[in-house]
Scaffold this motif. Structure first.
Motif, PDB file in Angstrom:
ATOM      1  N   UNK A  55     -22.685  -6.178  37.489  1.00 37.25           N
ATOM      2  CA  UNK A  55     -22.653  -6.170  35.962  1.00 37.25           C
ATOM      3  C   UNK A  55     -21.564  -5.232  35.351  1.00 37.25           C
ATOM      4  N   UNK A  56     -20.837  -6.035  34.235  1.00 31.17           N
ATOM      5  CA  UNK A  56     -19.762  -5.362  33.559  1.00 31.17           C
ATOM      6  C   UNK A  56     -20.315  -5.213  32.291  1.00 31.17           C
ATOM      7  N   UNK A  57     -20.605  -3.953  31.731  1.00 26.98           N
ATOM      8  CA  UNK A  57     -20.796  -3.834  30.350  1.00 26.98           C
ATOM      9  C   UNK A  57     -20.030  -2.999  29.555  1.00 26.98           C
ATOM     10  N   UNK A  58     -19.543  -3.639  28.428  1.00 29.45           N
ATOM     11  CA  UNK A  58     -18.801  -2.930  27.225  1.00 29.45           C
ATOM     12  C   UNK A  58     -19.603  -2.243  26.514  1.00 29.45           C
ATOM     13  N   UNK A  59     -19.421  -0.842  26.182  1.00 25.62           N
ATOM     14  CA  UNK A  59     -20.142  -0.155  25.090  1.00 25.62           C
ATOM     15  C   UNK A  59     -20.318  -0.844  23.984  1.00 25.62           C
ATOM     16  N   UNK A  60     -19.333  -1.618  23.443  1.00 24.83           N
ATOM     17  CA  UNK A  60     -19.354  -2.208  22.158  1.00 24.83           C
ATOM     18  C   UNK A  60     -19.906  -3.715  22.113  1.00 24.83           C
ATOM     19  N   UNK A  61     -20.599  -4.029  23.525  1.00 24.50           N
ATOM     20  CA  UNK A  61     -21.215  -5.331  23.190  1.00 24.50           C
ATOM     21  C   UNK A  61     -22.176  -5.052  24.146  1.00 24.50           C
ATOM     22  N   UNK A  62     -22.953  -4.141  24.051  1.00 19.76           N
ATOM     23  CA  UNK A  62     -24.126  -3.561  25.029  1.00 19.76           C
ATOM     24  C   UNK A  62     -25.304  -4.692  24.770  1.00 19.76           C
ATOM     25  N   UNK A  63     -26.155  -4.983  25.721  1.00 27.32           N
ATOM     26  CA  UNK A  63     -27.093  -5.907  25.768  1.00 27.32           C
ATOM     27  C   UNK A  63     -28.384  -5.402  24.960  1.00 27.32           C
ATOM     28  N   UNK A  69     -13.236   5.250  30.652  1.00 30.62           N
ATOM     29  CA  UNK A  69     -13.033   5.691  29.451  1.00 30.62           C
ATOM     30  C   UNK A  69     -13.562   6.741  29.011  1.00 30.62           C
ATOM     31  N   UNK A  70     -12.906   7.746  28.368  1.00 32.74           N
ATOM     32  CA  UNK A  70     -13.417   9.004  28.047  1.00 32.74           C
ATOM     33  C   UNK A  70     -12.984   9.177  26.571  1.00 32.74           C
ATOM     34  N   UNK A  71     -13.268   8.205  25.592  1.00 38.48           N
ATOM     35  CA  UNK A  71     -13.201   8.359  24.242  1.00 38.48           C
ATOM     36  C   UNK A  71     -14.539   8.674  23.682  1.00 38.48           C
ATOM     37  N   UNK A  72     -14.790   8.734  22.527  1.00 41.13           N
ATOM     38  CA  UNK A  72     -16.160   8.807  21.860  1.00 41.13           C
ATOM     39  C   UNK A  72     -17.246   8.088  22.385  1.00 41.13           C
ATOM     40  N   UNK A  73     -17.306   6.809  22.787  1.00 46.74           N
ATOM     41  CA  UNK A  73     -18.158   6.170  23.468  1.00 46.74           C
ATOM     42  C   UNK A  73     -18.599   6.466  24.813  1.00 46.74           C
ATOM     43  N   UNK A 114     -23.494  -0.827  14.495  1.00 55.44           N
ATOM     44  CA  UNK A 114     -24.671  -0.131  14.949  1.00 55.44           C
ATOM     45  C   UNK A 114     -25.461  -1.426  15.429  1.00 55.44           C
ATOM     46  N   UNK A 115     -25.371  -2.668  15.405  1.00 57.00           N
ATOM     47  CA  UNK A 115     -25.929  -3.852  16.025  1.00 57.00           C
ATOM     48  C   UNK A 115     -25.280  -4.086  17.346  1.00 57.00           C
ATOM     49  N   UNK A 116     -23.790  -3.745  17.399  1.00 58.32           N
ATOM     50  CA  UNK A 116     -23.334  -4.237  18.635  1.00 58.32           C
ATOM     51  C   UNK A 116     -23.318  -2.954  19.564  1.00 58.32           C
ATOM     52  N   UNK A 117     -23.169  -1.711  19.012  1.00 56.25           N
ATOM     53  CA  UNK A 117     -22.915  -0.660  20.243  1.00 56.25           C
ATOM     54  C   UNK A 117     -24.371   0.035  20.518  1.00 56.25           C
ATOM     55  N   UNK A 123     -13.424  -2.267  11.163  1.00 60.90           N
ATOM     56  CA  UNK A 123     -12.086  -1.621  11.784  1.00 60.90           C
ATOM     57  C   UNK A 123     -12.324  -1.356  13.265  1.00 60.90           C
ATOM     58  N   UNK A 124     -13.639  -1.161  13.827  1.00 63.00           N
ATOM     59  CA  UNK A 124     -13.688  -1.128  15.189  1.00 63.00           C
ATOM     60  C   UNK A 124     -15.003  -2.095  15.644  1.00 63.00           C
ATOM     61  N   UNK A 125     -14.583  -3.462  15.668  1.00 61.98           N
ATOM     62  CA  UNK A 125     -15.360  -4.620  15.770  1.00 61.98           C
ATOM     63  C   UNK A 125     -14.919  -5.531  16.765  1.00 61.98           C
ATOM     64  N   UNK A 126     -13.718  -5.304  17.358  1.00 61.42           N
ATOM     65  CA  UNK A 126     -13.355  -6.097  18.483  1.00 61.42           C
ATOM     66  C   UNK A 126     -13.046  -5.230  19.947  1.00 61.42           C
ATOM     67  N   UNK A 127     -14.156  -5.290  20.553  1.00 60.33           N
ATOM     68  CA  UNK A 127     -14.015  -4.814  21.990  1.00 60.33           C
ATOM     69  C   UNK A 127     -12.820  -4.884  22.674  1.00 60.33           C
TER      70      UNK A 127
END
Ligand code: FAD
Ligand code: N01
Length: 529
Positions: free
Chosen positions: A157-165, A180-184, A42-45, A139-143
């Motif tokens: 800009x390229x933004x990964x959902x799990x490393x959002x500014x 990507x069309x998973x949960x995120x 919840x800090x990263x996503x 379990x889900x901490x390495x994007x």
């Protein structure tokens, strides 16, 4: 060199509770966390639309009744900022930060057999010496950043959902490409579509999603749940998912076609995961699964006005639930907007990223910003990123080259006094994870208490117990339809990763009972010396 009884790696919900629990035992403990504060996922996503899909009243700690009563959730499913505020509140309330080292990444953990101590080293060269190590690395901490040819050439800009500014990103007036069309992806697409001038979604695999029907929690309803919290938490511990939603256990194939429709509609109206878990046969019988899946496909067809788009969005290549079921707010409806396009990039249709966008076998697409909702190197990624060396200098990553093997998902033969919270081989991602975390923290704490009381200096999983456990985990999964998709549960989303089904599928209650039995037997399957 700093000495502690225990080093915990990670300060998400697992690391936070582990620190609290170990302190209660009178042990000295430090947690080491890569981020600048608590909260983990919840800090990263921090992507737009991020929220939990287990109901907030259930997706919260149960270890403190005072905390349970004090904290007020605003919605059925809380948004990321609220969950992060909750983590912050817990850290303050239990004064956790004084035992957490932030902005620090653990690079190595090495067992010294002579001293019977672990040496934990950080990327900046600090070394901590300790008797026990607890991996709370998530379990889900390495994007996972996809290997797209030319990704580095894209100029926006390229933004990964799990490393959002942390400061967010303003998409207004921008054209956006999203992969990507998973949960995120499914959570962020509706919000980004509202903000952006145009959004192009690149979909490799269509996904099943059930409506969240999210909304504010009424004060009366929350008060009612709080009055019954103990009974509800107990109910969660007795359930498959570790949640306190009612479990119905209806067999789809036993129902008449009319009753089936009634039941599907009822689960659809309830929203969330019960659509998958309310039926006894949906994850074990292909016919039952297909009926449940077709019901969802028909809902998609009814929601999406353009029939061609609707068919692109209908999942047809994997059973419902074999990739994690998504829970959405207006996901499919978003494709009725004029400013949203979907591009089917299945079957390797992406050719390359260009300076201004993306080229597929069928065309070229231009956009100002790229969002990667491309997931994680799940379950083993964070563990394998640390050079963990057990007896004889053996590397965990090497030992797991053909897939992870553990005893109870908590311990690994050859790695004494090292414990994993929600490790592969435990229910973890198949359960309400806060409950799965609490169960592991409490079980590990009890084991350490036992060791301390009985002058045990080494706790180590026995190879035979580990092999039996790994075989059982894999055989159980093979009896289900969970293994019928290229999912991250199997490591299929990471090229070159061993294909081994990692979570334990028999449910939270059965698993917790098995752990309890092991404890009662004096820790059968562990060598205590
Ligand atoms: P994490 O929260 O991942 O924390 C691990 C921490 O370890 C991280 O802060 C990381 O920085 C740190 N770390 C890792 N490696 C190192 C290292 N080498 N050195 C130092 N620090 C390190 N589960 C549910 O049950 N319900 C939900 O609704 C739900 N929603 C989710 C939504 C999203 C967007 C995601 C990504 C996951 C969701 N999950 C959900 C699963 C989630 O993983 C768990 O619920 C839970 O937050 C995991 O907590 P954790 O402490 O085990 O791991
Ligand atoms: O990641 P994912 P996620 N080219 O792996 C696609 C939890 N979570 O971050 O399916 C094109 O599910 C990939 O396609 P495919 C939850 O446990 C919970 O969304 O591999 N596409 C897929 O569509 C969840 O399951 C919440 O064919 C590429 C997507 O990217 C887990 O985290 C919210 C690609 C990745 O989906 C992971 O979810 C968010 C490529 N090269 C997360 N590479 C809640 O709501 C990947 N994809 C609780």
């Amino acid at each position: 060199m700093q000495d502690r009884d225990v080093i915990v790696i990670g300060a998400g919900f697992a690391g936070m509770y582990m620190v609290h629990s170990l302190r209660q035992l009178g042990l000295s403990v430090s947690a080491i966390e890569r981020g600048s504060d608590v909260g983990g996922v919840w800090y990263w996503n921090r992507y737009p639309g991020a929220r939990c899909d287990i109901e907030s009243m259930s997706y919260s700690y149960s270890f403190s009744e005072e905390l349970e009563q004090e904290w007020v959730w605003s919605h059925r499913y809380a948004m990321q900022p609220e969950i992060l505020r909750y983590a912050d509140y817990v850290a303050d309330r239990f004064e956790l930060r004084r035992d957490i080292v932030f902005n620090t990444t653990v690079a190595k953990a090495e067992y010294c057999e002579v001293e019977r101590r672990w040496l934990v080293s950080t990327e900046t060269g600090e070394i901590f010496r300790c008797r026990y190590v607890v991996m709370a690395t998530g379990c889900l901490s390495v994007p996972k950043v996809p290997d797209l040819p030319g990704l580095g050439h894209f100029e926006g800009p390229v933004l990964h959902t799990a490393d959002w500014p942390a400061e967010g990103h303003d998409f207004s007036d921008q054209t956006v490409g999203l992969i990507g069309t998973g949960s995120s992806g499914i959570q962020s697409i509706p919000i980004i579509a509202h903000q952006a001038r145009h959004l192009t979604v690149f979909q490799r695999t269509a996904n099943f999603s059930i409506p969240a029907w999210n909304g504010p929690l009424s004060i009366d309803h929350e008060a009612d749940l709080k009055r019954n919290y103990r009974a509800l938490r107990q109910k969660a511990r007795q359930s498959y998912v570790g949640d306190f939603a009612d479990e119905y256990y209806v067999s789809i194939l036993d129902l008449s076609p009319e009753d089936r429709e009634v039941q599907f509609e009822r689960r659809w109206r309830e929203g969330g995961f019960n659509y998958q878990y309310a039926f006894t046969d949906v994850m074990v019988d292909e016919t039952a699964n297909d009926l449940a899946a077709e019901y969802v496909r028909n809902k998609i067809r009814a929601k999406v006005k353009d029939p061609r788009m609707a068919e692109i969005l209908c999942p047809k290549d994997h059973p419902l639930g074999s990739k994690r079921l998504c829970v959405d707010t207006d996901y499919f409806e978003t494709y009725n907007r004029d400013n949203v396009t979907i591009v089917d990039v299945g079957a390797d249709r992406v050719v390359e990223m260009t300076e201004t966008g993306l080229r597929t076998l069928d065309g070229e697409y231009q956009f100002d910003a790229l969002v990667l909702a491309t997931g994680f190197d799940a379950m083993t990624g964070a563990l394998n990123a640390i050079d963990i060396r057990g007896r004889g200098g053996v590397s965990l990553k090497e030992q797991w080259r053909d897939g992870p093997r553990s005893y109870l998902g908590v311990a690994v033969a050859g790695f004494p006094n090292l414990f994993i919270i929600t490790g592969p081989g435990s229910p973890s991602v198949f359960a309400n994870m806060i409950l799965a975390i609490e169960q592991h923290v409490e079980w590990i704490s009890a084991l350490i208490t036992y060791a301390e009381a009985n002058e045990v200096r080494e706790i180590e999983a026995e190879s035979e117990a580990q092999e039996d456990w790994a075989r059982m985990v894999s055989e159980s999964a093979d009896k289900t339809l969970f293994v019928k998709a290229n999912s991250w549960y199997l490591g299929a989303n990471v090229p070159g990763k061993a294909r081994v089904f990692m979570p334990y599928v028999d449910g939270f209650k059965v698993y917790a009972d098995a752990c309890e039995e092991v404890a009662k037997s004096g820790y059968r399957g562990f060598r205590l010396s």
